[in-house]
Design a protein around this motif. Structure first.
Motif, short mmCIF file in Angstrom:
data_model
loop_
_atom_site.label_atom_id
_atom_site.label_comp_id
_atom_site.label_asym_id
_atom_site.label_seq_id
_atom_site.Cartn_x
_atom_site.Cartn_y
_atom_site.Cartn_z
N THR A 61 46.92 54.94 43.86
CA THR A 61 47.21 53.51 44.03
C THR A 61 46.03 52.67 43.55
O THR A 61 46.21 51.68 42.83
CB THR A 61 47.49 53.21 45.52
OG1 THR A 61 48.51 54.09 45.95
CG2 THR A 61 47.91 51.77 45.72
N TYR A 62 44.84 53.08 43.93
CA TYR A 62 43.63 52.35 43.52
C TYR A 62 43.50 52.33 42.00
O TYR A 62 43.26 51.28 41.37
CB TYR A 62 42.42 53.01 44.19
CG TYR A 62 41.11 52.88 43.48
CD1 TYR A 62 40.49 51.64 43.33
CD2 TYR A 62 40.46 54.01 42.98
CE1 TYR A 62 39.26 51.53 42.68
CE2 TYR A 62 39.25 53.90 42.34
CZ TYR A 62 38.65 52.67 42.18
OH TYR A 62 37.46 52.57 41.55
N ARG A 65 46.13 50.16 40.38
CA ARG A 65 45.84 48.75 40.58
C ARG A 65 44.81 48.26 39.57
O ARG A 65 44.94 47.20 38.97
CB ARG A 65 45.34 48.53 42.01
CG ARG A 65 45.14 47.08 42.35
CD ARG A 65 44.37 46.88 43.64
NE ARG A 65 44.00 45.49 43.78
CZ ARG A 65 43.01 44.91 43.13
NH1 ARG A 65 42.30 45.59 42.26
NH2 ARG A 65 42.73 43.63 43.31
N TYR A 66 43.77 49.04 39.38
CA TYR A 66 42.72 48.64 38.44
C TYR A 66 43.24 48.60 37.01
O TYR A 66 42.95 47.67 36.26
CB TYR A 66 41.52 49.59 38.55
CG TYR A 66 40.45 49.03 39.45
CD1 TYR A 66 40.72 48.78 40.79
CD2 TYR A 66 39.19 48.73 38.97
CE1 TYR A 66 39.76 48.24 41.62
CE2 TYR A 66 38.22 48.18 39.79
CZ TYR A 66 38.50 47.95 41.11
OH TYR A 66 37.55 47.39 41.93
N SER A 69 45.71 45.63 36.52
CA SER A 69 45.08 44.30 36.49
C SER A 69 44.27 44.10 35.21
O SER A 69 44.08 42.97 34.76
CB SER A 69 44.19 44.10 37.72
OG SER A 69 43.06 44.94 37.64
#
Ligand code: SF4
Length: 469
Positions: A61-62, A65-66, A69
């Motif tokens: 997930t991390y 997300r990065y 974005s």
């Protein structure tokens, strides 16, 4: 808990207040990202490949997300989604079930398996699990390639280079054939626009190029008529297989030049493909070296269009030298980018007073010293750094400008100096994937951004607010 070096009134890990400086015992706002993120980015640059993280759900997930974005594109990353039991007894069952699900839902051509801190810590035998899975399915299904990416011993840069190496080791087959007009390009962690420009340059030299990875379409595609579970584009497995037939490999990144186990060195040693180790082609000097290697590989002189771009870049340096010359810069980010930027800034007369990376880099000081004009006696060189150390150095050395990712914004704001965004991640601006900075054309764009940031800062600081500078 923070323990601040140099802070006269600090807290210990037990919460006691002490006086005087203490050594930093914890990373404060790391100047690096986690290792499987780099591997996932490489896997996203291979056609039909789905990145698969063996570990807990949060890691995927991390990373998603990065990447989302920064690239503003859908990014699917599968996870074996460890539970508490898996953390104790091993994740073999989850792995097999996860791979089954991924094959069923995505029909990938390749599954790129990267490990997370948890699976590395408990010592899961990934190669064994992959073999067991493949034996059970009699070799049916897509190939699985594994890269070991414990984030506590590396950074996203390490994961990126390791994934390239493992892909080449897995698929570049031994051959006696050499295709004289074929070249391999192993880029550092560049933008999508940079990758497209590298391909354009190869075409100008009439070379057939395999660029690994190539996420220029997968992480910056057009709008789709219908949804694709795996984004179209990327380097195909056939192309990777043929890398052993290329006349040369151009491997980009100073750190790779000193790594005897880099992908390019491996191809040279094991497959007989000559490796040209090159710096990140930012600035005239490093770009000249890159284009000289292209000329050698193609046996052709520099095409006129590139010679014209070089001329315009030299002219731009002359036009704007009075605005940039004598300024001081803090540079941070992926180590190869930092070396490239330090060379470029030094070339345009800006002193790189701080060069920082979150990676632990072999010969870091020597690499920077080889590219910064006038030596590095006055340069604060930081490796394994966090943003707190970078900020401490910047408060003392007072640079005029910062070059790095969006993570430099709080410091730029505190010091009231401009931040030129470059590297990864850039998640407070639009267009990171379209920022060009390689070759003469990319350097010109970057040069304009640097010069204009300094001009804007001067304008904003002026009580008069000159509109003619
Ligand atoms: S646990 Fe490790 S692999 Fe997972 S997100 Fe954190 S640093 Fe990355």
């Amino acid at each position: 808990m923070n323990i601040c070096k140099g802070n006269p009134d600090t807290l210990t890990t037990t919460g006691e207040r002490t006086e005087g400086p203490l050594p930093a015992a914890a990373t404060r706002n790391a100047c690096k990202l986690c290792t499987p993120l780099g591997a996932a980015m490489v896997f996203k640059g291979v056609r039909g490949c789905l990145p698969f993280l063996h570990g807990s759900q949060g890691c995927a997930t991390y990373i998603r997300r990065y990447m989302i974005s920064h690239f503003r594109e859908p990014v699917d990353i599968a996870s074996s989604s460890f539970s508490e039991d898996d953390a104790i007894f091993g994740g073999a069952k989850n792995f097999a079930q996860g791979v089954d699900n991924v094959i069923h839902q995505y029909a990938p051509e390749l599954i790129g398996v990267a490990t997370t801190c948890l699976s590395e810590t408990i010592g899961d035998n990934m190669l064994g699990m992959i073999k067991t899975y493949q034996d059970k399915h009699c070799g049916d299904g897509p190939p699985l390639v594994h890269v070991s990416t414990p984030a506590y011993t590396g950074t996203h840069s390490d994961g990126y280079y390791s994934a390239i190496r493992e892909l080449i080791k897995a698929f570049a087959q031994p051959t006696r054939i050499t295709q004289p007009r074929m070249v391999n390009i192993l880029p550092a962690m560049m933008s999508c626009a940079d990758l497209r420009h590298l391909r354009e340059i190869c075409a100008l030299y009439e070379l057939e190029a395999t660029i690994l990875p190539d996420y220029s379409s997968t992480l910056e595609g057009g709008s789709w008529e219908c949804y694709h579970r795996i984004s179209p584009g990327g380097t195909s497995l056939d192309e990777i297989s043929e890398m052993a037939t290329a006349a040369a490999t151009l491997e980009i990144g100073h750190t790779q030049a000193v790594d005897k186990d880099s992908a390019g060195s491996w191809l040279e040693r094991e497959r007989g493909v000559r490796c040209d180790a090159l710096g990140w082609p930012i600035g005239i000097r490093l770009s000249d070296q890159f284009f000289a290697a292209m000329a050698t590989a193609s046996n052709r002189p520099m095409p006129a269009i590139l010679a014209d771009e070089r001329g315009r870049l030299v002219d731009a340096y002359v036009d704007a030298h009075k605005y940039v010359s004598g300024k001081r810069a803090a540079i941070f980010g992926e180590p190869d980018l930092v070396v490239g930027l330090a060379a470029f800034m030094s070339e345009i007369g800006v002193r790189p007073v701080i060069c920082a990376t979150g990676s632990k880099v072999k010969k870091w000081k020597e690499l920077l010293a080889s590219e910064i004009e006038g030596g590095t006696a006055d340069v604060e060189i930081l490796s394994d750094a966090d943003h707190a150390k970078l900020a401490e150095a910047a408060r003392t050395l007072k640079p005029d400008i910062i070059l790095g990712s969006s993570k430099g914004y709080p410091l730029a704001r505190e010091l009231k100096i401009p931040l030129v965004r470059i590297g990864f991640p850039i998640h407070d601006r639009i267009g990171a994937q379209r920022m060009l900075s390689v070759g003469y054309r990319g350097t010109l764009e970057l040069f304009d951004r640097v010069a204009n940031a300094l001009l804007e800062s001067r304008q904003d600081d002026s009580a008069t607010g000159y509109s003619y500078l």
